[in-house]
Design a protein around this motif. Sequence first.
Motif, mmCIF file in Angstrom:
data_model
loop_
_atom_site.group_PDB
_atom_site.id
_atom_site.type_symbol
_atom_site.label_atom_id
_atom_site.label_comp_id
_atom_site.label_asym_id
_atom_site.label_seq_id
_atom_site.Cartn_x
_atom_site.Cartn_y
_atom_site.Cartn_z
ATOM 1 N N PRO A 1 0.811 -1.236 0.000
ATOM 2 C CA PRO A 1 0.000 0.000 0.000
ATOM 3 C C PRO A 1 0.836 1.273 0.000
ATOM 4 C CG PRO A 1 -0.091 -1.097 2.151
ATOM 5 C CD PRO A 1 0.570 -2.061 1.211
ATOM 6 N N ASP A 2 2.129 1.180 0.308
ATOM 7 C CA ASP A 2 2.984 2.365 0.303
ATOM 8 C C ASP A 2 3.529 2.662 -1.083
ATOM 9 O OD1 ASP A 2 2.625 2.741 3.001
ATOM 10 O OD2 ASP A 2 4.376 1.516 3.544
ATOM 11 N N TRP A 3 3.158 1.844 -2.061
ATOM 12 C CA TRP A 3 3.672 2.024 -3.410
ATOM 13 C C TRP A 3 2.525 2.029 -4.416
ATOM 14 C CZ3 TRP A 3 8.946 2.498 -4.614
ATOM 15 C CH2 TRP A 3 9.804 2.370 -3.526
ATOM 16 N N LEU A 4 2.742 2.707 -5.535
ATOM 17 C CA LEU A 4 1.796 2.729 -6.636
ATOM 18 C C LEU A 4 2.563 2.514 -7.944
ATOM 19 C CD1 LEU A 4 -0.393 5.855 -5.716
ATOM 20 C CD2 LEU A 4 -1.112 3.465 -5.571
ATOM 21 N N ILE A 5 1.829 2.154 -8.976
ATOM 22 C CA ILE A 5 2.427 2.108 -10.305
ATOM 23 C C ILE A 5 2.267 3.496 -10.937
ATOM 24 C CG2 ILE A 5 2.346 1.069 -12.608
ATOM 25 C CD1 ILE A 5 3.349 -0.797 -10.492
ATOM 26 N N GLY A 6 3.371 4.081 -11.355
ATOM 27 C CA GLY A 6 3.331 5.404 -11.988
ATOM 28 C C GLY A 6 3.688 5.324 -13.468
ATOM 29 N N GLU A 7 3.006 6.140 -14.272
ATOM 30 C CA GLU A 7 3.269 6.194 -15.714
ATOM 31 C C GLU A 7 3.518 7.632 -16.127
ATOM 32 O OE1 GLU A 7 0.345 4.386 -18.154
ATOM 33 O OE2 GLU A 7 0.691 2.350 -17.403
ATOM 34 N N ARG A 8 4.556 7.810 -16.956
ATOM 35 C CA ARG A 8 4.871 9.108 -17.535
ATOM 36 C C ARG A 8 5.255 8.856 -18.996
ATOM 37 N NH1 ARG A 8 8.939 10.905 -14.323
ATOM 38 N NH2 ARG A 8 10.387 9.683 -15.595
ATOM 39 N N GLY A 9 4.283 9.116 -19.908
ATOM 40 C CA GLY A 9 4.534 8.834 -21.310
ATOM 41 C C GLY A 9 4.688 7.338 -21.516
ATOM 42 N N ASN A 10 5.821 6.925 -22.075
ATOM 43 C CA ASN A 10 6.089 5.507 -22.297
ATOM 44 C C ASN A 10 6.820 4.856 -21.125
ATOM 45 O OD1 ASN A 10 4.929 5.615 -24.858
ATOM 46 N ND2 ASN A 10 6.860 6.290 -25.803
ATOM 47 N N GLN A 11 7.161 5.623 -20.084
ATOM 48 C CA GLN A 11 7.885 5.108 -18.933
ATOM 49 C C GLN A 11 6.902 4.642 -17.862
ATOM 50 O OE1 GLN A 11 10.305 8.596 -18.084
ATOM 51 N NE2 GLN A 11 12.086 7.608 -19.020
ATOM 52 N N LYS A 12 7.266 3.587 -17.167
ATOM 53 C CA LYS A 12 6.370 3.013 -16.162
ATOM 54 C C LYS A 12 7.223 2.378 -15.074
ATOM 55 C CE LYS A 12 4.002 -0.406 -17.666
ATOM 56 N NZ LYS A 12 2.940 -1.166 -18.372
ATOM 57 N N GLY A 13 6.777 2.475 -13.803
ATOM 58 C CA GLY A 13 7.497 1.874 -12.700
ATOM 59 C C GLY A 13 6.815 2.171 -11.377
ATOM 60 N N LYS A 14 7.321 1.549 -10.318
ATOM 61 C CA LYS A 14 6.744 1.767 -8.982
ATOM 62 C C LYS A 14 7.234 3.098 -8.421
ATOM 63 C CE LYS A 14 8.360 -1.992 -7.251
ATOM 64 N NZ LYS A 14 8.657 -3.022 -6.243
ATOM 65 N N VAL A 15 6.348 3.772 -7.690
ATOM 66 C CA VAL A 15 6.687 5.061 -7.070
ATOM 67 C C VAL A 15 6.157 5.058 -5.648
ATOM 68 C CG1 VAL A 15 6.704 6.369 -9.226
ATOM 69 C CG2 VAL A 15 4.567 6.086 -8.009
ATOM 70 N N PRO A 16 6.863 5.698 -4.709
ATOM 71 C CA PRO A 16 6.400 5.743 -3.315
ATOM 72 C C PRO A 16 5.260 6.746 -3.141
ATOM 73 C CG PRO A 16 8.459 6.917 -3.550
ATOM 74 C CD PRO A 16 8.195 6.285 -4.868
ATOM 75 N N VAL A 17 4.253 6.369 -2.370
ATOM 76 C CA VAL A 17 3.080 7.216 -2.151
ATOM 77 C C VAL A 17 3.457 8.500 -1.411
ATOM 78 C CG1 VAL A 17 0.822 7.331 -1.017
ATOM 79 C CG2 VAL A 17 1.538 5.243 -2.185
#
Length: 380
Positions: free
Chosen positions: A357-373
């Motif tokens: 729950p402290d992490w989310l999937i983040g997307e920026r354009g064609n880039q994607k990865g886990k990000v801290p909330v």
Amino acid sequence: YDFLMKKLNCFFFFYDLQYTEEKLGQAEKTELDAHLENLIARADCTKNWTEKIFRQTEVLLQPNPSARIEEFFYEKLDRKIPSRTTNAELLGQYMQDAAKEFGAGTPYGSTLITVGEYQRRLGGAEREFLQTSAINFLTPLRNFLEGDWKTISKERRLLENRRLDLDVCKARLKKAKLAEAKAAAAPDFQETRPRNYVLSASASALWSEEVDKAEHELRVAQTEFDRQAEVTRLLLEGISSTHVNHLRCLHEFVEAQAAYYAQCHKHMQDLQKELRVSADPSPPSTATIPGASPPSRSPNPSNALESSTLKIEEVKPPATGTRKAKVLYDYDAADSSELSLLADELITVYTVPGMDPDWLIGERGNQKGKVPVTYLELLS
């Protein structure tokens, strides 16, 4: 004076007669050469569309018809048009005056002051755009319509008069030759009264003299017509230069318009940032306040496990449940499964089943990865 008036009336009578007979198909009309006809058609097309573009640009720059009429009279009287407050400037002034009444220290009053100031900046940019467009675009179009086109129209009217003169002379010569041929016909020598033969010979001589006079007038009319046709042709060929000039003016108008909208966009972006900062209770960005530090990155034992089991490239965003998030602090990805972040940027985030729950999937354009909330501010 009476003699001149009678002569002018005679000319106008012949013009009207020739014109009417041409319309009825009872008289020949001298046709212009194809090149000159094409130049005339091109000039008429240029004039008509330039006038429409000019009028509509006036409406674009000044939608108020009363203000346009006022500016028209100032131009005709050769007087300087007084500076007029734009609607955005007036709105900004009203907002700032209202803030004084409500109290500049209140949230509403302080926001009114900020928005009012930017409205005045927008109004100033609009006034600069209007002045630049009027000088670089409207003025050249007006100069063509009120200057060059009037000269062309005047020479075309003269050409039409020369053509009517020429056709009148042609018709007069034709009639004189017919009368001369009729008078020169062989008289009846069996006529018992020789006086008729004498009158016939006298009439033939008179008509011969009339033919010589008509031929001379025709040569003069032809010379004047050719000279006027050449003058008109040279003026009409200048329409190409007019197109080149108007093309340059059009580029300048587009540049002024682009600069105006870019300036307005920048003002509105700055205004949004100021309003967001004043209304956002979240911690400020490290990029704006020195000394602010992002949350400490605590090691998460389950993060390593997730990295080995969750393949980021295979994660698909859900049909519903994605949100926009504003990045509060810079973040450097620890491995290839995470996404590096820059403060103040906006990204799309969502969660997938089984994630910490402290992490989310983040997307920026064609880039994607886990990000801290903790590094994000979720937006509605």
